[in-house]
Design a protein around this motif. Structure first.
Motif, PDB file in Angstrom:
ATOM      1  N   ASP A 484      73.602  88.148 -88.242  1.00 39.95           N
ATOM      2  CA  ASP A 484      74.037  87.173 -87.231  1.00 39.95           C
ATOM      3  C   ASP A 484      73.419  87.435 -85.867  1.00 39.95           C
ATOM      4  O   ASP A 484      73.910  86.964 -84.849  1.00 39.95           O
ATOM      5  N   THR A 485      72.326  88.192 -85.823  1.00 40.43           N
ATOM      6  CA  THR A 485      71.599  88.398 -84.575  1.00 40.43           C
ATOM      7  C   THR A 485      70.743  87.175 -84.294  1.00 40.43           C
ATOM      8  O   THR A 485      70.135  86.597 -85.199  1.00 40.43           O
ATOM      9  N   LEU A 486      70.692  86.773 -83.008  1.00 37.63           N
ATOM     10  CA  LEU A 486      69.899  85.618 -82.610  1.00 37.63           C
ATOM     11  C   LEU A 486      68.560  86.087 -82.050  1.00 37.63           C
ATOM     12  O   LEU A 486      68.500  87.083 -81.325  1.00 37.63           O
ATOM     13  N   TYR A 487      67.497  85.354 -82.385  1.00 37.48           N
ATOM     14  CA  TYR A 487      66.169  85.640 -81.843  1.00 37.48           C
ATOM     15  C   TYR A 487      65.672  84.372 -81.148  1.00 37.48           C
ATOM     16  O   TYR A 487      65.502  83.340 -81.794  1.00 37.48           O
ATOM     17  N   ILE A 488      65.497  84.478 -79.842  1.00 38.48           N
ATOM     18  CA  ILE A 488      65.146  83.305 -79.032  1.00 38.48           C
ATOM     19  C   ILE A 488      63.722  83.475 -78.517  1.00 38.48           C
ATOM     20  O   ILE A 488      63.416  84.415 -77.780  1.00 38.48           O
ATOM     21  N   SER A 489      62.850  82.568 -78.945  1.00 43.14           N
ATOM     22  CA  SER A 489      61.455  82.590 -78.520  1.00 43.14           C
ATOM     23  C   SER A 489      61.272  81.603 -77.372  1.00 43.14           C
ATOM     24  O   SER A 489      61.925  80.558 -77.313  1.00 43.14           O
ATOM     25  N   TYR A 490      60.353  81.944 -76.465  1.00 42.50           N
ATOM     26  CA  TYR A 490      60.136  81.108 -75.279  1.00 42.50           C
ATOM     27  C   TYR A 490      58.786  81.427 -74.660  1.00 42.50           C
ATOM     28  O   TYR A 490      58.150  82.430 -74.992  1.00 42.50           O
ATOM     29  N   TRP A 491      58.353  80.555 -73.768  1.00 43.40           N
ATOM     30  CA  TRP A 491      57.098  80.752 -73.045  1.00 43.40           C
ATOM     31  C   TRP A 491      57.388  81.501 -71.749  1.00 43.40           C
ATOM     32  O   TRP A 491      58.109  81.036 -70.894  1.00 43.40           O
ATOM     33  N   ASP A 492      56.839  82.726 -71.640  1.00 44.99           N
ATOM     34  CA  ASP A 492      57.020  83.560 -70.450  1.00 44.99           C
ATOM     35  C   ASP A 492      55.920  83.185 -69.451  1.00 44.99           C
ATOM     36  O   ASP A 492      54.773  83.620 -69.565  1.00 44.99           O
ATOM     37  N   ARG A 493      56.284  82.368 -68.467  1.00 43.20           N
ATOM     38  CA  ARG A 493      55.281  81.863 -67.518  1.00 43.20           C
ATOM     39  C   ARG A 493      54.661  82.981 -66.697  1.00 43.20           C
ATOM     40  O   ARG A 493      53.469  82.968 -66.396  1.00 43.20           O
ATOM     41  N   ALA A 494      55.479  83.974 -66.300  1.00 42.85           N
ATOM     42  CA  ALA A 494      54.969  85.061 -65.464  1.00 42.85           C
ATOM     43  C   ALA A 494      53.904  85.869 -66.193  1.00 42.85           C
ATOM     44  O   ALA A 494      52.871  86.218 -65.623  1.00 42.85           O
ATOM     45  N   ARG A 495      54.140  86.169 -67.457  1.00 43.78           N
ATOM     46  CA  ARG A 495      53.194  86.985 -68.234  1.00 43.78           C
ATOM     47  C   ARG A 495      52.173  86.137 -68.981  1.00 43.78           C
ATOM     48  O   ARG A 495      51.217  86.668 -69.546  1.00 43.78           O
ATOM     49  N   LYS A 496      52.438  84.823 -69.038  1.00 46.30           N
ATOM     50  CA  LYS A 496      51.585  83.898 -69.769  1.00 46.30           C
ATOM     51  C   LYS A 496      51.489  84.291 -71.244  1.00 46.30           C
ATOM     52  O   LYS A 496      50.411  84.349 -71.835  1.00 46.30           O
ATOM     53  N   THR A 497      52.644  84.590 -71.818  1.00 47.05           N
ATOM     54  CA  THR A 497      52.719  84.955 -73.228  1.00 47.05           C
ATOM     55  C   THR A 497      53.926  84.271 -73.871  1.00 47.05           C
ATOM     56  O   THR A 497      54.841  83.831 -73.180  1.00 47.05           O
ATOM     57  N   CYS A 498      53.902  84.206 -75.195  1.00 52.76           N
ATOM     58  CA  CYS A 498      55.087  83.816 -75.947  1.00 52.76           C
ATOM     59  C   CYS A 498      55.910  85.082 -76.173  1.00 52.76           C
ATOM     60  O   CYS A 498      55.369  86.106 -76.589  1.00 52.76           O
ATOM     61  N   ALA A 499      57.188  85.038 -75.871  1.00 57.04           N
ATOM     62  CA  ALA A 499      58.042  86.227 -75.966  1.00 57.04           C
ATOM     63  C   ALA A 499      59.281  85.897 -76.790  1.00 57.04           C
ATOM     64  O   ALA A 499      59.654  84.730 -76.952  1.00 57.04           O
ATOM     65  N   VAL A 500      59.929  86.952 -77.294  1.00 53.03           N
ATOM     66  CA  VAL A 500      61.148  86.808 -78.102  1.00 53.03           C
ATOM     67  C   VAL A 500      62.194  87.773 -77.572  1.00 53.03           C
ATOM     68  O   VAL A 500      61.916  88.961 -77.393  1.00 53.03           O
ATOM     69  N   ASP A 501      63.410  87.254 -77.303  1.00 53.74           N
ATOM     70  CA  ASP A 501      64.543  88.087 -76.916  1.00 53.74           C
ATOM     71  C   ASP A 501      65.516  88.214 -78.081  1.00 53.74           C
ATOM     72  O   ASP A 501      65.703  87.266 -78.852  1.00 53.74           O
ATOM     73  N   GLN A 502      66.147  89.390 -78.191  1.00 54.19           N
ATOM     74  CA  GLN A 502      67.154  89.635 -79.224  1.00 54.19           C
ATOM     75  C   GLN A 502      68.531  89.527 -78.586  1.00 54.19           C
ATOM     76  O   GLN A 502      68.823  90.210 -77.606  1.00 54.19           O
ATOM     77  N   VAL A 503      69.398  88.660 -79.146  1.00 59.29           N
ATOM     78  CA  VAL A 503      70.686  88.331 -78.537  1.00 59.29           C
ATOM     79  C   VAL A 503      71.786  88.417 -79.592  1.00 59.29           C
ATOM     80  O   VAL A 503      71.592  88.012 -80.747  1.00 59.29           O
ATOM     81  N   SER A 504      72.945  88.944 -79.195  1.00 57.28           N
ATOM     82  CA  SER A 504      74.085  88.977 -80.110  1.00 57.28           C
ATOM     83  C   SER A 504      74.725  87.592 -80.177  1.00 57.28           C
ATOM     84  O   SER A 504      74.533  86.762 -79.291  1.00 57.28           O
ATOM     85  N   ARG A 505      75.520  87.365 -81.224  1.00 60.78           N
ATOM     86  CA  ARG A 505      76.172  86.054 -81.345  1.00 60.78           C
ATOM     87  C   ARG A 505      77.217  85.855 -80.248  1.00 60.78           C
ATOM     88  O   ARG A 505      77.657  84.740 -80.008  1.00 60.78           O
TER      89      ARG A 505
END
Length: 554
Positions: A484-505
């Motif tokens: 039940d761990t959430l993985y949220i991908s997004y565009w990191d404008r500062a680093r100019k990369t695609c990044a993924v954060d690990q989040v609890s429910r």
């Protein structure tokens, strides 16, 4: 217990050199007794040296006072040395305790794995017994025909059971190998801490020996004391005790996070060692063929198969992450939003349609077999008046389909056996902005804005709101079905990369940017970071699928 410091008078009597001090110490040049010490030149001298070479501005001290002060300096360091030695020695049993606790924790996980697989292997073998009994009962009716059938079915049965046993044994061995690896990491770290702690103790013991030696002769005391004092200060400033203690606490915390997780996803059993944050390492990258125009990842079909759609041609492709082969499975004209396996034979897909009319959404939810042949469509109520409608789907732990229309507040729970809606969940004040995900607890995570996600119960009660300003416009969320761990991908404008954060429910960000990859020059739609049931994390940069594996670190 440490002894009390002597009173000033007794300490001075103890450290003060007797009158005349060491009469064997004399000036090498004049043969006169050493009586003075030049502060400016840091040298011991006789009266003749003082008269000839050390007049003002040289500052002269009586040699007995200098000797006394040096001994006082050593004397004052003694309690700190003893206290530091005492603190470091207290860590020896603590290291062994942490080592033992860590070993017991790993043993508990290993025992759980062994017990679980022992039960499952027993169930498989019981299944074989039942099948053989049924076969024997059927064989009484037609001896020749049934015997032929019996022999064939026994062979098939043995093949199936051998396959299942092999699968279970393989997974058990893999899980035990994972726990062994974690145990080796812990052992290596605690051994390093033991060495570091013992080295600090040995260093302080050597310093004590040096002090004892130079205290025996005044000349040695005066000449070597500054260097020894500097060494004492350097070693005490390292604060090895605090460093080792912090490392031990961190080991304890990380080991306690390790757990054995298991469950069914898409009708298949999965189990793995998880729970820790760890470090995600790239295993391999899989190229997406150029025929997939404007690619977007829609979901996983099985442990090894990823569904990728082409936005321009509105076609769907199946990429096998083992063989790295990509195959078109649905021709142009069908735009899939999401997909999930119901069991080993059936897949459900949510779709986009631009010709919706009436009060029902037809053709926005479709069941396919594993060869991507249409089984049937499922209809849900149509909300709103727009002809362009998107429907998102997932499958919960009970094998029920959950589905929702974009920009609406209802989530439908559908039984795939008869296509009936068994529950309608309504979230007041919020609407679906994208994917919906079922948690093993029965709760549902849905995207309620570009960078916001909400966890709700089956009654529609909001349980947690998940938000981060950095996620921005193109964030996507996927759930690990076993943890039940959430993985949220997004565009990191500062680093100019695609990044993924690990989040609890519960909405707690457990780790930032667990993986990052540069977006390719190839045009593509932002894609979620999928988590396969065995624990692999799959990201898409527009040109490749990147496969990551989590490893335990300290």
């Amino acid at each position: 217990m440490a002894s009390k410091f002597p009173k000033k008078k007794s300490r001075e009597n103890e450290l003060r050199t007797r009158k005349g001090h060491d009469m064997t110490w004399s000036c090498d040049k004049h043969g006169e007794p050493i009586k003075l010490y030049c502060v400016q030149h840091s040298i011991s001298i006789c009266h003749v040296c003082a008269t000839k070479n050390h007049q003002k501005p040289c500052k002269l001290d009586d040699i007995e006072d200098v000797i006394f002060q040096r001994r006082v300096n050593f004397y004052d360091k003694k309690p700190k040395i003893e206290e530091t030695k005492k603190q470091l020695k207290t860590l020896v049993p603590k290291i062994e305790t942490v080592r033992a606790n860590a070993s017991r924790s790993i043993d508990v996980v290993e025992d759980q794995v062994k017990m679980t697989f022992e039960d499952k292997l027993k169930n498989v073998r019981d299944k074989k017994v039942r099948m053989l009994r049924e076969i024997d009962e059927e064989a009484d009716e037609e001896i020749r025909i049934i015997n032929e059938k019996r022999e064939k079915r026994i062979k098939d049965c043995n093949t199936e059971i051998e396959k299942e046993e092999k699968f279970l044994k393989y997974n058990e061995a893999k899980l035990l190998s994972d726990t062994k690896t974690i145990s080796e990491v812990v052992t290596k770290k605690t051994n390093n801490l033991t060495g570091k702690n013992q080295h600090a103790i040995n260093t302080l013991m050597n310093i004590e020996s040096t002090i004892k030696r130079i205290n025996q002769h005044d000349e040695t005391l005066v000449n070597e004391a500054p260097q020894v004092l500097a060494s004492i200060d350097d070693n005490l400033s390292l604060n090895v005790h605090q460093e080792v203690s912090d490392c031990l606490n961190r080991i304890q915390i990380e080991v306690e996070r390790v757990k054995f997780v298991e469950g069914e996803v898409g009708g298949e059993y999965y189990g793995r060692i998880d729970g820790y944050i760890g470090k995600w390492e790239l295993v391999k990258s899989i190229h997406i063929p150029s025929v997939v125009k404007l690619p977007r990842v829609c979901g996983f079909i099985s442990e090894d198969e990823i569904c990728v759609r082409g936005e321009i041609n509105k076609d769907t492709h199946d990429t096998n992450i083992n063989t790295q082969h990509t195959e078109k499975v649905i021709d142009e004209g069908v735009l899939i939003t999401s997909c999930a396996p119901i069991d080993s034979n059936v897949i459900v897909c949510g779709k986009v349609r631009d010709d919706c009319t009436g009060d029902r959404l037809d053709g926005c939810i479709t069941l396919y077999d594993r060869q991507w042949k249409v089984i049937r469509d499922i209809s849900i109520p149509r909300n709103g008046h727009a002809s362009y409608c998107s429907v998102y789907v997932d499958v919960d732990g009970d094998g029920m389909i959950i589905a929702a229309q974009f920009n609406q507040s209802n989530i439908y729970v559908i039984n795939p056996a008869d296509d009936k809606i068994v529950n309608t969940i309504t979230m007041q004040g919020k609407k679906v902005w994208g994917e919906i995900q079922a948690l093993s607890s029965g709760d549902i995570v849905w995207k309620t804005y570009y960078d916001k996600y909400t966890v709700i119960s089956r009654s529609g009660e909001e349980k947690s709101a998940i938000h981060c300003n950095e996620w921005g416009l193109f964030s996507e969320c996927r759930v690990d079905k076993l943890t039940d761990t959430l993985y949220i991908s997004y565009w990191d404008r500062a680093r100019k990369t695609c990044a993924v954060d690990q989040v609890s429910r519960g909405g707690v960000i457990q780790a930032r940017r667990i993986v990052e990859y540069v977006k390719s020059d190839r045009p593509y739609y932002s894609s979620p970071c999928l988590v396969t049931p065995s624990g692999y994390l799959v990201g898409c940069d527009g040109d490749k699928l990147h496969l990551y594996k989590n490893t335990f670190i300290l």
